[in-house]
Every structure is written in structure tokens, then in C-alpha cells.
Design a protein around this motif. Structure first.
Motif, PDB file in Angstrom:
ATOM      1  N   LEU A  35      40.543 -23.403  44.753  1.00 39.71           N
ATOM      2  CA  LEU A  35      41.950 -23.126  45.034  1.00 39.71           C
ATOM      3  C   LEU A  35      42.036 -22.191  46.223  1.00 39.71           C
ATOM      4  O   LEU A  35      41.248 -21.252  46.351  1.00 39.71           O
ATOM      5  CB  LEU A  35      42.624 -22.492  43.818  1.00 39.71           C
ATOM      6  N   GLY A  36      43.005 -22.461  47.096  1.00 43.27           N
ATOM      7  CA  GLY A  36      43.151 -21.608  48.271  1.00 43.27           C
ATOM      8  C   GLY A  36      42.453 -22.163  49.494  1.00 43.27           C
ATOM      9  O   GLY A  36      42.600 -21.655  50.582  1.00 43.27           O
ATOM     10  N   TYR A  37      41.680 -23.240  49.312  1.00 42.22           N
ATOM     11  CA  TYR A  37      40.958 -23.827  50.447  1.00 42.22           C
ATOM     12  C   TYR A  37      41.654 -25.081  50.969  1.00 42.22           C
ATOM     13  O   TYR A  37      41.097 -25.788  51.787  1.00 42.22           O
ATOM     14  CB  TYR A  37      39.527 -24.196  50.037  1.00 42.22           C
ATOM     15  N   GLU A  38      42.880 -25.363  50.465  1.00 42.37           N
ATOM     16  CA  GLU A  38      43.547 -26.636  50.753  1.00 42.37           C
ATOM     17  C   GLU A  38      43.608 -26.974  52.231  1.00 42.37           C
ATOM     18  O   GLU A  38      43.395 -28.104  52.629  1.00 42.37           O
ATOM     19  CB  GLU A  38      44.979 -26.637  50.194  1.00 42.37           C
ATOM     20  N   GLN A  39      43.944 -25.971  53.044  1.00 44.10           N
ATOM     21  CA  GLN A  39      44.210 -26.271  54.453  1.00 44.10           C
ATOM     22  C   GLN A  39      42.968 -26.192  55.337  1.00 44.10           C
ATOM     23  O   GLN A  39      43.040 -26.394  56.540  1.00 44.10           O
ATOM     24  CB  GLN A  39      45.295 -25.324  54.998  1.00 44.10           C
ATOM     25  N   ARG A  40      41.810 -25.901  54.732  1.00 42.78           N
ATOM     26  CA  ARG A  40      40.589 -25.810  55.533  1.00 42.78           C
ATOM     27  C   ARG A  40      40.167 -27.183  56.050  1.00 42.78           C
ATOM     28  O   ARG A  40      40.355 -28.185  55.374  1.00 42.78           O
ATOM     29  CB  ARG A  40      39.441 -25.276  54.674  1.00 42.78           C
ATOM     30  N   GLU A  41      39.563 -27.163  57.229  1.00 42.04           N
ATOM     31  CA  GLU A  41      38.963 -28.404  57.738  1.00 42.04           C
ATOM     32  C   GLU A  41      37.577 -28.549  57.100  1.00 42.04           C
ATOM     33  O   GLU A  41      36.931 -27.558  56.757  1.00 42.04           O
ATOM     34  CB  GLU A  41      38.825 -28.333  59.258  1.00 42.04           C
ATOM     35  N   ILE A  42      37.131 -29.793  56.979  1.00 42.37           N
ATOM     36  CA  ILE A  42      35.846 -30.045  56.338  1.00 42.37           C
ATOM     37  C   ILE A  42      34.709 -29.353  57.095  1.00 42.37           C
ATOM     38  O   ILE A  42      33.781 -28.829  56.495  1.00 42.37           O
ATOM     39  CB  ILE A  42      35.571 -31.566  56.257  1.00 42.37           C
ATOM     40  N   ARG A  43      34.816 -29.338  58.426  1.00 45.23           N
ATOM     41  CA  ARG A  43      33.713 -28.753  59.198  1.00 45.23           C
ATOM     42  C   ARG A  43      33.587 -27.249  58.967  1.00 45.23           C
ATOM     43  O   ARG A  43      32.548 -26.674  59.264  1.00 45.23           O
ATOM     44  CB  ARG A  43      33.893 -29.051  60.693  1.00 45.23           C
ATOM     45  N   ASP A  44      34.629 -26.627  58.442  1.00 41.22           N
ATOM     46  CA  ASP A  44      34.557 -25.190  58.183  1.00 41.22           C
ATOM     47  C   ASP A  44      34.052 -24.874  56.777  1.00 41.22           C
ATOM     48  O   ASP A  44      34.044 -23.714  56.368  1.00 41.22           O
ATOM     49  CB  ASP A  44      35.945 -24.547  58.368  1.00 41.22           C
ATOM     50  N   MET A  45      33.662 -25.903  56.037  1.00 39.15           N
ATOM     51  CA  MET A  45      33.205 -25.681  54.666  1.00 39.15           C
ATOM     52  C   MET A  45      31.676 -25.702  54.631  1.00 39.15           C
ATOM     53  O   MET A  45      31.037 -26.450  55.367  1.00 39.15           O
ATOM     54  CB  MET A  45      33.730 -26.786  53.738  1.00 39.15           C
ATOM     55  N   SER A  46      31.102 -24.901  53.737  1.00 34.44           N
ATOM     56  CA  SER A  46      29.645 -24.887  53.584  1.00 34.44           C
ATOM     57  C   SER A  46      29.213 -26.098  52.759  1.00 34.44           C
ATOM     58  O   SER A  46      30.040 -26.802  52.184  1.00 34.44           O
ATOM     59  CB  SER A  46      29.220 -23.612  52.880  1.00 34.44           C
ATOM     60  N   GLY A  47      27.899 -26.308  52.690  1.00 33.45           N
ATOM     61  CA  GLY A  47      27.362 -27.458  51.944  1.00 33.45           C
ATOM     62  C   GLY A  47      27.831 -27.478  50.501  1.00 33.45           C
ATOM     63  O   GLY A  47      28.272 -28.503  49.992  1.00 33.45           O
ATOM     64  N   GLY A  48      27.748 -26.316  49.840  1.00 34.09           N
ATOM     65  CA  GLY A  48      28.152 -26.248  48.436  1.00 34.09           C
ATOM     66  C   GLY A  48      29.643 -26.502  48.270  1.00 34.09           C
ATOM     67  O   GLY A  48      30.067 -27.149  47.313  1.00 34.09           O
ATOM     68  N   GLN A  49      30.429 -26.019  49.220  1.00 36.83           N
ATOM     69  CA  GLN A  49      31.874 -26.228  49.132  1.00 36.83           C
ATOM     70  C   GLN A  49      32.237 -27.683  49.363  1.00 36.83           C
ATOM     71  O   GLN A  49      33.099 -28.233  48.685  1.00 36.83           O
ATOM     72  CB  GLN A  49      32.588 -25.352  50.164  1.00 36.83           C
ATOM     73  N   ARG A  50      31.531 -28.320  50.319  1.00 38.41           N
ATOM     74  CA  ARG A  50      31.776 -29.749  50.565  1.00 38.41           C
ATOM     75  C   ARG A  50      31.488 -30.556  49.312  1.00 38.41           C
ATOM     76  O   ARG A  50      32.210 -31.477  48.951  1.00 38.41           O
ATOM     77  CB  ARG A  50      30.864 -30.249  51.689  1.00 38.41           C
ATOM     78  N   GLN A  51      30.399 -30.169  48.659  1.00 40.91           N
ATOM     79  CA  GLN A  51      30.009 -30.789  47.404  1.00 40.91           C
ATOM     80  C   GLN A  51      31.172 -30.736  46.403  1.00 40.91           C
ATOM     81  O   GLN A  51      31.503 -31.725  45.765  1.00 40.91           O
ATOM     82  CB  GLN A  51      28.811 -29.995  46.880  1.00 40.91           C
ATOM     83  N   ARG A  52      31.780 -29.570  46.307  1.00 43.54           N
ATOM     84  CA  ARG A  52      32.885 -29.411  45.355  1.00 43.54           C
ATOM     85  C   ARG A  52      34.098 -30.235  45.762  1.00 43.54           C
ATOM     86  O   ARG A  52      34.794 -30.781  44.913  1.00 43.54           O
ATOM     87  CB  ARG A  52      33.300 -27.949  45.280  1.00 43.54           C
TER      88      ARG A  52
END
Lengths: 267, 368
Positions: free
Chosen positions: B127-144
């Protein structure tokens, strides 16, 4: 220290090129655009450009360039899509690219032969019972030949964009319920839009200033900005007016490049 | 309504004239359980997943979902969602739109989409990551995000194709726990593909061990670990000592030149077999009192235990996990219980194997 020196050395050819073949010509063109036909400094050329003759010419240049780009895109995208799915894609791609290595003038002359009154195209129409038609020196033949010439330049960037698309993304879209068409609309096309943009750039900008084809294929029925520049430099000898049109052409090019500017994505 | 959600009947998959990828595979998957397809690369585990998802078609055999044959149903019409190995998140969409992708295709109303995406993201603690771009997410976050994108569609089955393989060890352990927990909370079926036996043992209700396009063994992690059906499974699931032997009679097996009491029965007298003893079931004792006598050839400190390798006088190598130290060159004895010996027959089918094991527990019941 060493590195800096060598780096500066490598820069020399590039700097020379830019100075002599890019900056100097542009400055010269700008300089000439402020000279009237007698060689006096004036703004008369710019006034002339905003008369209906030249504005109409600009508009018609845009219209034809737009037509050529749009038709090229309509043909090139499915072709590129098809090419990425064939087995020997590099070979098929090469076959499409090879004609672009042949001189433009040669190809234009070839089309004069094909589209001429006794050419292959008319023979075929006779055979079908339609009878021979005036094909050469029409808008149709102009757009057709232009599209033919530009199409490899449209296919290539789109093909590259499609090739670098991760195929798992298509599975993912499919998995989430998207049909083939929805997948294309929501995933494939948005992700290859950069290829489409650069394809449109390399087609639209040269198409704006096409001039040889306008005479050979369109029989001077189509007057583009390119034709006008050529006429002013070679026929009317009004280098000032020719330069002024060239200045506008350059401005238009920069506007188009910045409009279709490629936004960086990913890492 | 039965409890079976997916059923494979004699499914074979073959590309052109290449060797078969899946060889006449049949199995059933029940609702609400965590399944793992475990095997080395090229064993066909990902092919099974792709067949369930609908990305590829079976060469022969039937696949049933909810008792309906789905061989010819396209992927976008199936009630399963996949979490891909490379996550396959859409790079041109932000986190919210990635998760919302499936809902938008169903033409769900904006308000509903928002509520569902929020719920899915809260399930994976994003929650709270809605507006993030995929490239700004770490591997574990992308997984989620990938998991959220799958669960938001409320599928009956989620397929996970080696989703943890790209993560580092610590994150992988954490995600193993989270995935297992998520499956319990959602109560839907997870089918997880991995080549990591530890991962399989830690997370699954049921494991299918695959090799060369065939299911070698299926069962709970404990069943498979304790009673491997053959050398491949024994070797693949954890480290083990596998030695050739002979089944002299019921409850008596011979290997390493000695006879030992065991708990296995129902084989032919003097049948050649292989036995498995897990390294942690071997205890170090003095040389004289050891049931097996070995000379230590190497010792590695593994943190929790020492990994000791030694050779007996027949030349069999023995691997021992022990908290006791030994020295290279030492002669030590090994002690083990009759239950530690697992007997494997050659070319035994899974049905026969299961029947044999069941007969043991019946035997025990009789004895009481």
C-alpha cells in the motif's frame, strides 16, 4: 590526464564534421535568407513566405508528407509484426532493406517505365480488361513511389522495437484475460510506440522536402517545399528565398523531432 | 462438487520430432492446497504450468478444470493467473495500472477497480506504492506486484513459475514464508514450480517430483523426504547416502557386507535393492560400537552441523551430518535406527510403492 588528451583527439573528426557540415551550412542558409534578390539585406523573403503561395505550398507539403508517413506506417507495422514471427526473420528483413541501397534516381526511373503508358502496370490493367490509365504524373503514383522508397526506414525501427519486446509480456496479458487485439492495443503498441515515433521521424521529415520524385513521378503537379527550394536555387536563382524556405524547413524539422521526442523508459 | 479442481489424463507434450517434454502424465490437483512441481531444468514442470495456463496445447491427453475439459479454451478465458519467473510486469504502466490490468479488461467500474487494487496491494504489503513506476521498484517489490496482479482477479488457481529464483537468499526465505501465508489466507490453490528442493519442502502441502517428463513421486514433503521411491528422488530431495544392497527377507536387509534389521517388507527374498540413509540419521559413535565403520576423508563446517564424509571398507562413501566433530583420517563408527533405512526397489511404480508403504502401517496396526 592521458585519457583527457586522447578523448580530445577522438573528438577532432566529429568537431570538424559538425562545424563544416552542420553549423556552417546552417549559418550560411540563415545569412542568405536575409538577402533579397539583388543581394541587399532585407526581410522581404520572410514577408513573401507568409503569402498564400508559400503557405499553401507548406500546407500541401505537410499533407503529402502526412499521407506518405501514414500509409508507410499502415503497411510497415503489420509487416514488422509478421517479420518478427517468421523463422528466418533476418533474411526477410534483409530482402526489404536491400532495395533501399539502390539509388533513388534509378528507382524513380524504373517506376517511370512501370507506370508509363506502355508500362507493365498498364499492360496488366489491359489484361484485366480495365484498359490503360494515366498512372504516371498523378497524386497516386507520387504517394505510391514515395511510400515504396520510405517503407524500409519505417519497418526497421518498428521491427527493432518489436524484437526487444519481452514475449512473456504477451503471455502475461493473455493470462490476465486480454484477447489478442486487447493485448496489441494495451501492451504491444504502447511498448513499441518509440519505434513508431522514430519511424515516423525518418519518413516524415525527408518526405517534407522530397523534390526529385515530384518532377519525375508527379510531373510537377505536386509542389513541395523541397521542390520550391530547388527551383529557387537552380531556376530563378533567388538564393535568398530558397534559403528562407530552407530555414522554415529546418525549424519544422526541429519542432517535429521535439514533438516525437523519445522519452527514455526503463533502467 | 468434488474437491478436485485440475485433472490431467494421460497428457503428453511433444514439439515436432524432439523428445517428449511430458510423457503420459496423469494427476489431480485439489482445491485450496499448495502444490509444488519440483524437478531439474527440462523435466517438464514449466510445461505443466503452461498447459494449465493455456499458453501451450497438449499433444494428446485431456486437461480438466472444474470437471470441464479445457484443452481448447484459450488462456484469456481460463480462471487461472500466473506469476512469471521474470514477473512480466508491464513497463509502461505504474504499479496501480499493472495490478488493475485484468480488472480493466473486465471493464470493471473505476471505483471497484480502485478498491480491489488497494486490497490486493495491502495483501502483499505494498500500500502506498500505487503511483510508482515499475523501474523504481526493487526485485522483491516487483515480485509482490506480480503476485498482487494475479490475486486481484480472484482466480481459483494461481500458477507460480520459479518466482523466487531471481531474489537473493535472505529475501527468498522471507518470500517463501509470505507466499505460504498468503496461500493460507486466500484459501485458493497455488501451483508452484521450482528446482529448489528446500523451497519445495518448506512451502508445500503436496509435492510432485518430476524427471524426464514423468512424475516420479507425489506426496507430502515428509513422505517424499522420508520415503523416496527411487534413486532420483532420494538424490534430488536433500543429500542422501544411497547404497546397493539385498533384501534377505522381511525386516532384514544386507548392505556393506552386513545384515541389518529394518522396517521394510513385502519384497522377494534376496531381491537386489538400494537403500537410502539420510546423513542426519547417522550418529557418530566409537569405532568398535559402530554398525558401520568408516574412515573420515573430509569434514566441512556448515554452521549448524559438520558435514563429514568417510569411506567404509567396501568403498561406499557415507555422508554424515553431525554436531560432533571428527578429524580427517579418524576411524569412526556410525549408528542408526532400523527406521532410518529406506529400501527402494528397482523400477517400482508409484502405485506399487504406495501400496507397499500402506501395508506397513496396516502391519503396525495389526501388531498393536
Amino acid at each position: 590526464m592521458e585519457n583527457k588528451v586522447t578523448r580530445n583527439l577522438y573528438m577532432i573528426p566529429y568537431a570538424l564534421w559538425i562545424i563544416f557540415f552542420v553549423i556552417a551550412p546552417i549559418l550560411l542558409v540563415v545569412y542568405y535568407s536575409f538577402l533579397d534578390i539583388e543581394g541587399n539585406f532585407s526581410l522581404v523573403n520572410y514577408q513573401n513566405f507568409f503569402t498564400s503561395t508559400y503557405l499553401q505550398m507548406t500546407l500541401s507539403s505537410f499533407w503529402y508528407a502526412f499521407l506518405i508517413t501514414a500509409i508507410s506506417l499502415l503497411v510497415a507495422y503489420p509487416t514488422a509484426l509478421f517479420l518478427t514471427r517468421t523463422k528466418h526473420k533476418q533474411l526477410w528483413l534483409l530482402l526489404i532493406i536491400v532495395p533501399s541501397w539502390i539509388n533513388l534516381l534509378l528507382k524513380a526511373y524504373a517506376f517511370i517505365g512501370i507506370f508509363g503508358t506502355y508500362g507493365a502496370a498498364n499492360n496488366f490493367l489491359e489484361f484485366l480488361g480495365i484498359g490503360s490509365q494515366q498512372i504516371l504524373f498523378t497524386d497516386f503514383s507520387f504517394v505510391f513511389v514515395s511510400v515504396y522508397i520510405f517503407i524500409p526506414f519505417m519497418i526497421l525501427p518498428i521491427f527493432n522495437a518489436l524484437e526487444s519486446l519481452n514475449p512473456t509480456l504477451l503471455d502475461a496479458a493473455n493470462d490476465l484475460g486480454a484477447s489478442k487485439w486487447t493485448t496489441f492495443r494495451r501492451v504491444v503498441f504502447p511498448l513499441t510506440i518509440d519505434g513508431v515515433k522514430s519511424g515516423c521521424q525518418v519518413v516524415f521529415i525527408p518526405a517534407l522536402s522530397l523534390f526529385m520524385l515530384t518532377r519525375l513521378i508527379a510531373g510537377n503537379r505536386v509542389i513541395t517545399l523541397g521542390t520550391a527550394i530547388e527551383q529557387h536555387f537552380l531556376v530563378t536563382q533567388d538564393w535568398g528565398m530558397g534559403s528562407t524556405i530552407a530555414v522554415f524547413l529546418i525549424i519544422i524539422m526541429f519542432v517535429i523531432i521535439s514533438l516525437t521526442g523519445i522519452r527514455k523508459r526503463g533502467a | 462438487m468434488t474437491n478436485t479442481i485440475i485433472q490431467f489424463n494421460n497428457v503428453t507434450k511433444q514439439y515436432d520430432n524432439d523428445p517428449v517434454v511430458l510423457d503420459n502424465v496423469s494427476f489431480e490437483i485439489e482445491r485450496g492446497k499448495f502444490y509444488t512441481l519440483l524437478g531439474p531444468s527440462g523435466c517438464g514442470k514449466t510445461t505443466i504450468l503452461r498447459l494449465i495456463a493455456g499458453f501451450t496445447e497438449a499433444t494428446s491427453g485431456e486437461i480438466y478444470f472444474d470437471d470441464k475439459k479445457i484443452n481448447d479454451i484459450p488462456a484469456n478465458k481460463r480462471q487461472v493467473n500466473t506469476v512469471f519467473q521474470d514477473y512480466a510486469l508491464f513497463p509502461h504502466l505504474n504499479v496501480f495500472e499493472n495490478v488493475a490490468f485484468g480488472l480493466r479488461i473486465k471493464k470493471m467500474k473505476n471505483k471497484e477497480v480502485e478498491a480491489k487494487v488497494k486490497e490486493a496491494l495491502s495483501f502483499v504489503n505494498l500500500l502506498g506504492y500505487e503511483q510508482r513506476e515499475i523501474r523504481d521498484m526493487s526485485g522483491g517489490q516487483r515480485q509482490r506486484v506480480a503476485i498482487a496482479r494475479a490475486i486481484v482477479n480472484e482466480p481459483e488457481v494461481i500458477l507460480l513459475d520459479e518466482p523466487l529464483s531471481a531474489l537473493d537468499l535472505k529475501l527468498r526465505y522471507q518470500m517463501q514464508g509470505e507466499l505460504r501465508d498468503l496461500q493460507r489466507r486466500l484459501g485458493i490453490t497455488f501451483i508452484f514450480v521450482t528446482h529448489d528442493q528446500e523451497e519445495a519442502l518448506a512451502m508445500s502441502d503436496e509435492i510432485f517430483v518430476l524427471n524426464k517428463g514423468k512424475i516420479q513421486q507425489s506426496g507430502t514433503p515428509i513422505d517424499i523426504y522420508d520415503e523416496p521411491i527411487n534413486r532420483f528422488v532420494a538424490d534430488f530431495i536433500g543429500e542422501s547416502n544411497i547404497v546397493k544392497g539385498t533384501m534377505i527377507e522381511d525386516f532384514l536387509v544386507e548392505f556393506g557386507g552386513k545384515r541389518f534389521e529394518c522396517v521394510d517388507q513385502g519384497m522377494n527374498p534376496n531381491e537386489p535393492i538400494e537403500i537410502v540413509i539420510r546423513p542426519e540419521d547417522l550418529e557418530i559413535t566409537s569405532f568398535d560400537s559402530g554398525m558401520l565403520k568408516i574412515e573420515v576423508t573430509s569434514q566441512l563446517f556448515r554452521g549448524v552441523h559438520y558435514e563429514i564424509t568417510g569411506i567404509d571398507h567396501d568403498g561406499n562413501e557415507w555422508l554424515v551430518h553431525s554436531t560432533k566433530k571428527a578429524k580427517v583420517g579418524d576411524k569412526i563408527g556410525l549408528h542408526f535406527n532400523p527406521e532410518a533405512i529406506h529400501v527402494m526397489r528397482f523400477n517400482e511404480t508409484e502405485e506399487d510403492f504406495d501400496r507397499r508403504l500402506e501395508s506397513y502401517s496396516e502391519g503396525e496396526a495389526d501388531g498393536e
